[in-house]
Design an enzyme around this catalytic site. Structure first.
Site, PDB file in Angstrom:
ATOM      1  N   CYS A  78       0.842  -1.197   0.000  1.00 32.92           N
ATOM      2  CA  CYS A  78       0.000   0.000   0.000  1.00 32.92           C
ATOM      3  C   CYS A  78       0.876   1.245   0.000  1.00 32.92           C
ATOM      4  O   CYS A  78       1.900   1.299   0.672  1.00 32.92           O
ATOM      5  CB  CYS A  78      -0.888   0.030   1.240  1.00 32.92           C
ATOM      6  N   HIS A  79       0.429   2.255  -0.748  1.00 33.18           N
ATOM      7  CA  HIS A  79       1.137   3.535  -0.759  1.00 33.18           C
ATOM      8  C   HIS A  79       0.852   4.280   0.541  1.00 33.18           C
ATOM      9  O   HIS A  79      -0.285   4.259   1.027  1.00 33.18           O
ATOM     10  CB  HIS A  79       0.656   4.399  -1.930  1.00 33.18           C
ATOM     11  N   MET A 114      -8.182   0.336   1.006  1.00 33.54           N
ATOM     12  CA  MET A 114      -7.480  -0.410   2.046  1.00 33.54           C
ATOM     13  C   MET A 114      -7.503   0.343   3.372  1.00 33.54           C
ATOM     14  O   MET A 114      -7.597  -0.262   4.444  1.00 33.54           O
ATOM     15  CB  MET A 114      -6.041  -0.717   1.623  1.00 33.54           C
ATOM     16  N   GLU A 115      -7.463   1.664   3.320  1.00 31.33           N
ATOM     17  CA  GLU A 115      -7.545   2.464   4.538  1.00 31.33           C
ATOM     18  C   GLU A 115      -8.911   2.306   5.187  1.00 31.33           C
ATOM     19  O   GLU A 115      -9.012   2.144   6.415  1.00 31.33           O
ATOM     20  CB  GLU A 115      -7.239   3.929   4.230  1.00 31.33           C
ATOM     21  N   ASP A 129     -11.617  -6.631  21.851  1.00 34.26           N
ATOM     22  CA  ASP A 129     -10.645  -6.556  22.945  1.00 34.26           C
ATOM     23  C   ASP A 129     -11.257  -5.982  24.213  1.00 34.26           C
ATOM     24  O   ASP A 129     -11.039  -6.507  25.305  1.00 34.26           O
ATOM     25  CB  ASP A 129      -9.444  -5.710  22.512  1.00 34.26           C
TER      26      ASP A 129
END
Length: 158
Positions: A78-79, A114-115, A129
């Site tokens: 990824c950039h 992707m972000e 969590d």
């Protein structure tokens, strides 16, 4: 050789060259569904779940935004991007499941799918969590791209 953008003509892994691409306004929306068992749902009050660690949803939102900003450090090809914005919403849908949406935008040469996917995923993991002490039957069900605009092809509703 291949239709995969991260494979060069010699069959080797490569980072996509975006140097000649046009700068456009780009947006991506990703969603992760989280199924919370009854002991966790029972703790939901005033739009969040309060724990000794703090508000679950508020913490998940911060974690998701932080993760979206670090996507290129987590996914090798990824950039590195300087996001214009990143927004995460968490709501309980009609099936009593959490919908975690991450919307990322950029004015640049490459997309922000992707972000958005990373932001939604890490927000979901943060919910897990923070709630696992109540139940380990939490299910992170699916993560998917809901919308992408501004690049070569658009996906989903604009």
């Amino acid at each position: 050789m291949s239709d995969f953008t991260h494979i060069n003509k010699d069959g080797k892994v490569t980072m996509v060259d975006v140097g000649d691409k046009a700068i456009t306004k780009r947006k991506a929306v990703a969603r992760t569904i989280v199924v919370l068992p009854q002991p966790v749902l029972a703790q939901l009050a005033n739009g969040d779940i309060q724990t000794k660690k703090g508000g679950v949803f508020q913490t998940a939102i911060i974690a998701g935004i932080m993760a979206a900003k670090k996507t290129s450090e987590l996914i090798p090809l990824c950039h590195p991007l300087s996001l214009d914005s990143c927004n995460i919403t968490i709501l309980l849908n009609e099936k009593q499941q959490l919908e975690i949406d991450c919307t990322a935008t950029i004015t640049g040469k490459t997309g922000v799918e992707m972000e958005a996917l990373t932001g939604a995923s890490i927000a979901a993991l943060t919910v897990y969590d923070m709630c696992k002490a109540l139940s380990q039957d939490i299910v992170i069900k699916e993560t998917r791209l809901m919308q992408k605009t501004g690049g070569k092809t658009d996906v989903g509703k604009a």
